[in-house]
Write an enzyme that holds these catalytic residues in place. Structure first.
Site, PDB file in Angstrom:
ATOM      1  N   GLY A  74      75.603  59.681 151.449  1.00 49.57           N
ATOM      2  CA  GLY A  74      76.464  58.749 152.468  1.00 49.57           C
ATOM      3  C   GLY A  74      77.961  58.759 151.803  1.00 49.57           C
ATOM      4  O   GLY A  74      78.533  59.563 150.824  1.00 49.57           O
ATOM      5  N   ARG A  75      78.965  58.030 152.594  1.00 50.69           N
ATOM      6  CA  ARG A  75      80.299  58.118 152.521  1.00 50.69           C
ATOM      7  C   ARG A  75      80.372  57.015 151.195  1.00 50.69           C
ATOM      8  O   ARG A  75      80.410  55.997 151.486  1.00 50.69           O
ATOM      9  CB  ARG A  75      80.962  57.492 153.624  1.00 50.69           C
ATOM     10  CG  ARG A  75      82.609  57.695 153.376  1.00 50.69           C
ATOM     11  CD  ARG A  75      83.162  57.595 154.767  1.00 50.69           C
ATOM     12  NE  ARG A  75      84.515  57.667 154.640  1.00 50.69           N
ATOM     13  CZ  ARG A  75      85.423  56.750 154.342  1.00 50.69           C
ATOM     14  NH1 ARG A  75      85.068  55.512 154.490  1.00 50.69           N
ATOM     15  NH2 ARG A  75      86.772  56.930 154.315  1.00 50.69           N
ATOM     16  N   HIS A 106      68.820  43.369 132.329  1.00 52.92           N
ATOM     17  CA  HIS A 106      69.539  43.519 131.208  1.00 52.92           C
ATOM     18  C   HIS A 106      70.377  42.428 130.375  1.00 52.92           C
ATOM     19  O   HIS A 106      70.428  42.334 129.297  1.00 52.92           O
ATOM     20  CB  HIS A 106      70.406  44.855 131.047  1.00 52.92           C
ATOM     21  CG  HIS A 106      71.695  44.441 132.060  1.00 52.92           C
ATOM     22  ND1 HIS A 106      71.525  44.679 133.560  1.00 52.92           N
ATOM     23  CD2 HIS A 106      73.068  44.545 131.783  1.00 52.92           C
ATOM     24  CE1 HIS A 106      72.903  44.132 134.036  1.00 52.92           C
ATOM     25  NE2 HIS A 106      73.639  44.194 132.901  1.00 52.92           N
ATOM     26  N   HIS A 138      84.159  39.177 149.498  1.00 53.97           N
ATOM     27  CA  HIS A 138      84.655  38.674 148.274  1.00 53.97           C
ATOM     28  C   HIS A 138      85.897  37.637 148.584  1.00 53.97           C
ATOM     29  O   HIS A 138      86.930  38.215 148.850  1.00 53.97           O
ATOM     30  CB  HIS A 138      85.294  39.530 147.440  1.00 53.97           C
ATOM     31  CG  HIS A 138      84.094  40.399 146.762  1.00 53.97           C
ATOM     32  ND1 HIS A 138      83.423  39.995 145.896  1.00 53.97           N
ATOM     33  CD2 HIS A 138      83.713  41.722 147.208  1.00 53.97           C
ATOM     34  CE1 HIS A 138      82.196  40.871 145.542  1.00 53.97           C
ATOM     35  NE2 HIS A 138      82.632  42.015 146.218  1.00 53.97           N
ATOM     36  N   HIS A 146      76.462  38.314 150.676  1.00 53.02           N
ATOM     37  CA  HIS A 146      75.780  39.808 151.000  1.00 53.02           C
ATOM     38  C   HIS A 146      74.839  39.578 151.971  1.00 53.02           C
ATOM     39  O   HIS A 146      74.055  38.688 151.912  1.00 53.02           O
ATOM     40  CB  HIS A 146      75.430  40.270 149.540  1.00 53.02           C
ATOM     41  CG  HIS A 146      74.521  41.287 150.022  1.00 53.02           C
ATOM     42  ND1 HIS A 146      73.211  41.328 150.015  1.00 53.02           N
ATOM     43  CD2 HIS A 146      74.643  42.687 150.320  1.00 53.02           C
ATOM     44  CE1 HIS A 146      72.486  42.526 150.164  1.00 53.02           C
ATOM     45  NE2 HIS A 146      73.440  43.379 150.291  1.00 53.02           N
ATOM     46  N   VAL A 196      70.775  44.300 156.886  1.00 52.61           N
ATOM     47  CA  VAL A 196      69.383  44.572 157.864  1.00 52.61           C
ATOM     48  C   VAL A 196      69.476  45.873 157.915  1.00 52.61           C
ATOM     49  O   VAL A 196      70.461  46.517 158.605  1.00 52.61           O
ATOM     50  CB  VAL A 196      69.875  43.658 159.041  1.00 52.61           C
ATOM     51  CG1 VAL A 196      69.316  42.242 158.766  1.00 52.61           C
ATOM     52  CG2 VAL A 196      71.062  43.861 159.677  1.00 52.61           C
TER      53      VAL A 196
END
Length: 310
Positions: free
Chosen positions: A267-268, A183, A103, A113, A116
């Site tokens: 995950g973290r 949406h 960003h 973004h 892989v």
């Protein structure tokens, strides 16, 4: 198509080595642009595996950047990984990958973004292991520039060209479909390439294709960042940037399968949510002024189009 061929065994160690090198190379390239060093944060996952998060916040050029490596394993694939492959529900698994989101501070420089990844699912002894690759990269401008869009898509196309002329059109179409806020009936950005369940041609070829995607990221993004990083901007542009970042948050929290996989696989959390922008805003029923640069994002850039021949 997921591979389930016992004679074509995936080389997880080779994939891991490539991903670690890819993370280091991308971090070095971004540090050279920003002038600040990334923070290194190693973590261990309860249940198996761990990763390395490389993070930069409040840089001169990059307001937030995260380049994340993870290699985790578990006794059962999370629901997000088996929604399209129910035959693998309950299988032990190994998953590894590099993902990043950048960003920039300047609203004229786009968010980007890359992901892989490689999965190996391990059914019982009576069934062959299943493996596949996934990933891609996509660009999310706040203010659109046709030169940037053409450049980004051209590099994506070139990365895939050695593996078949059909891949770029197919993966570009899949990217347009995936990074779409259903949406709001609105694209997140100008797309790029996206693939999943990819095992075509066997392990060596599928791995080579994924390597090509990862290795071309710097060529795809850094020239754009260098062109836009120093364009003058003011409060209007920063306000629109915050508004569009709100769309980014909506997609990642509502639709993104990678976010769901990370959370469902324990995950973290700090690493998983590092993809979020450092700030965002929402306005009730807001629309840009007709003919403005902000309006052109919606009319000229978000609708899917053929950028290479534009």
């Amino acid at each position: 198509m997921i591979a389930e061929n016992t004679s074509d065994v995936p080389d997880v160690a080779a994939v891991r080595g490539f991903l670690i090198e890819l993370q280091s190379a991308i971090v070095a390239a971004l540090e050279a642009v920003d002038g600040a060093a990334f923070r290194r944060d190693e973590w261990v996952r309860d249940g198996g595996g761990g990763g390395v998060s490389m993070v930069l916040e409040n840089g001169r050029v990059l307001e937030r950047a995260g380049v994340l490596f993870s290699h985790v394993s578990g006794d059962a694939l999370p629901p997000s990984a088996t929604a399209s492959r129910p035959q693998l529900a309950g299988c032990a698994f190994e998953a590894l990958g590099v993902s990043l989101v950048v960003h920039p501070r300047n609203p004229y420089a786009p968010t980007v973004h890359l992901n892989v990844r490689h999965f190996v699912a391990k059914p019982d002894a009576a069934h062959a292991a299943a493996w596949w690759f996934g990933g891609g990269m996509d660009l999310t401008p706040i203010y659109g520039f046709a030169d940037d869009a053409r450049h980004f898509h051209r590099v994506c196309c070139d990365a895939l060209a050695p593996f078949g002329s059909d891949l770029y059109p197919r993966m570009k179409r899949d990217c347009d479909r995936y990074f779409f806020l259903r949406h709001r009936q609105e694209a997140r950005g100008i797309g790029g390439i996206f693939y999943d369940d990819y095992a075509e041609g066997g392990f060596a070829r599928a791995f080579a294709m994924t390597k090509s995607v990862g290795e071309r990221f710097v060529d795809a993004y850094l020239p754009i960042l260098e062109r836009r990083r120093d364009i003058p901007y003011g409060e209007r542009e920063r306000a629109f940037q915050a508004y569009r970042r709100g769309r980014y948050v909506e997609f990642n929290l509502v639709w993104d399968r990678g976010t769901l996989f990370g959370l469902q696989s324990n995950g973290r959390t700090e690493a998983i949510l590092l993809s979020m922008p450092p700030s965002a805003a929402w306005r009730y029923d807001w629309t840009p002024d007709p003919g403005s640069a902000e309006a052109r994002l919606y009319t000229d850039f978000l609708p899917p189009r053929d950028w290479i021949d534009a």
